[in-house]
Design an enzyme around this catalytic site. Sequence first.
Site, PDB file in Angstrom:
ATOM      1  N   GLU A 136     -10.584  68.784  42.950  1.00  0.00           N
ATOM      2  CA  GLU A 136     -10.041  69.027  44.301  1.00  0.00           C
ATOM      3  C   GLU A 136     -11.157  69.399  45.273  1.00  0.00           C
ATOM      4  O   GLU A 136     -11.153  68.986  46.439  1.00  0.00           O
ATOM      5  CB  GLU A 136      -8.986  70.131  44.256  1.00  0.00           C
ATOM      6  CG  GLU A 136      -7.683  69.700  43.596  1.00  0.00           C
ATOM      7  CD  GLU A 136      -6.655  70.810  43.589  1.00  0.00           C
ATOM      8  OE1 GLU A 136      -5.700  70.758  44.388  1.00  0.00           O
ATOM      9  OE2 GLU A 136      -6.816  71.752  42.783  1.00  0.00           O
ATOM     10  N   GLU A 157      -3.210  69.657  35.834  1.00  0.00           N
ATOM     11  CA  GLU A 157      -2.419  70.867  36.029  1.00  0.00           C
ATOM     12  C   GLU A 157      -1.015  70.785  35.437  1.00  0.00           C
ATOM     13  O   GLU A 157      -0.503  71.766  34.883  1.00  0.00           O
ATOM     14  CB  GLU A 157      -2.342  71.202  37.527  1.00  0.00           C
ATOM     15  CG  GLU A 157      -3.607  71.820  38.103  1.00  0.00           C
ATOM     16  CD  GLU A 157      -4.653  70.795  38.511  1.00  0.00           C
ATOM     17  OE1 GLU A 157      -5.646  71.171  39.150  1.00  0.00           O
ATOM     18  OE2 GLU A 157      -4.474  69.598  38.188  1.00  0.00           O
TER      19      GLU A 157
END
Length: 667
Positions: A136, A157
């Site tokens: 990210e 995730e």
Amino acid sequence: MRQPAVETVTAAHVRFLDLPGQAGRFALITLDNGLPPMGPAMRPATFGPEGLAALDAALDTVAAAARAGEITGVGITGKAFVFSTGADLALAAAVTAREEASRTLREGTRVFRRLGELPVPSFAFVNGVAIGGGLELALHCTYRTLSRSAPALALPECSLGLVPAWGGAWLLPRLVGPDTSVTLLLDHPLAGRRMLDAPTAHGLGLADTLVEPGGFLPLSLRWAADVLSGTTVVERAGTFDDAAWDAALARGRRVVASRTHDVLPAPRHLMELLELARHGGPDEVFAAAEEAATELFMSREFRASLYALRLTQTHAAGHPGQPDPRRARPVGRIGILGSGAAARRLALLCLTKLRIPVVLVDDGQDAVDAALAHVRKELDRLAAEGVISADGAESCAGLISVSTEHSTALAETDAVIEATAGDLEAVRESLRRAEAAVTATCPLVSTAAASSRSELAAVLKSPERLVRLHVPNVAETGALAELACSQEVDEAARATAGLLAGKLGMQCLPVADSPGLVVNRLRARFLGTLLAAAGKTPGSEDAGAALDAECQELALPVPPSRLLRELGEETFGRLLETLPGGPPGGGVTPGAPLEGALAALAQEIGLLIDEGVVADAQDVDFALLTCGDWPFHLGGVTPRLDDSGISEKTVGRRLGPARPTAPGPDA
């Protein structure tokens, strides 16, 4: 009393340098946690509160320089072989207050956003592993270079019961499109936490250019200079229309339904974020992601996943039964016995991972010719998908040969791996012929699923050279090898087999030799009990559907029907015959087949421990998690059996370590 977690702080060092080609002054941020890049003390760069504060301070420095017109661009890179793996999960496990979790998640988004909102272009020089929040961070930058040797990029995730909290749900679809985002955010995490290598990641659009690892930073700086000077123009896919979004979101809902049966909260939250990201702006989506991640952060699924993650990352390396790699013999040529699916997969793996000569040996010219054609076709496919280079595929194709003559083909091999499709006698005969052909120091490695090492070695003149190394993986990303331990086995042969498995990307679990070892023995007991409860036989037409229906609430990574199919009716039947208690047929709770099958699983795990096949329950948890049979969100099979009371009810004791529970909302 439990000691408080201490953050391994990732520093953010800033230096200014002149770009080549008179492209201007450049600010470079290097992430460095001060630990060695390799060895037992190595830890990847992660972010906790202090690490985020360090990056924030570094961005203050470069932002001031940008506003003053002193720099033309900013870059961020990692140290050695790791860019960043995101949030510090060691700290995460110690967080008990919702507000503490929310504060860290919110701060991470704020700091990362600064990279994309600087007055000058930003560059992520992704030098190695970039996972979760680390990826990210790179997505927030304007441009990305990627080392061709980077082994793993992912947003996993969902497999940990979370959602990307630091911008990924909004940034990713705008870079690679909604359909690829569904693949990376949902499909890959839920399919055994699949990671991308560098060529594949580049092909999907995660990076703007691939850079050779030798001289990675100077080459990345040269590329950045070309971009800033206008010599290189980066083209992106652009916007994605309603039809693309409709199709991607529909596929996402199908992925969630098929892989989780809608029983897990994280995939549902992620779908809501993607729906919002379709039209929402960054502020709205980032805030929603932080809220969803905070809720999930306090969940039982996430806490359970932390145990699973720690176990899969550390258990094998520290296992006391691991052979000493220094005892291993060098292997420059490998022989593989067999020409079926298992032999072909092994040949392809040896070629692409080891890049050494491989010879497939089996009876029947048509069989080995078909195997050769298949392997070369797979090499072409890997090259077309960018997994290996065209030159690499051609080189590998030149390293494989086939033969029907054991005596000549195996004479110069340094190790022989048996992957024969057949019954016990067929495997024995293949090993016997191989022994007669190889040198006195050549290890024989059997991958037989159901037979014990002693059964296989009975026909050999030098049984000590036979090592049993079973690979029970069914999931695409499974990477487990069960290494059977026995006092009769030559230590150099066992070390050679273990080292080979490691080079092929597998984690070795040392276990005592027994029929079925660990994974297949548990598969047989679990599936056999379910089938008996349903009144089905392995070969019946609807057996697989019945198994899948009963196991929906577990959201298993691999459907039981696939396990049954890939084991094969013959192997499954032989495994059932070898179970200590005999084939399962009763003991099943009326009206609750799954509960009965889990009870049978608890009983079999108890026997594995009592018989000394495994050292402890963590061996079992590690095995099923690593091979892809058990989901991370349940935190290992023994904590699940213990927490539900099944262990004590069935075997009269808890089997493994207590699973971490979620703290209360105001803890």
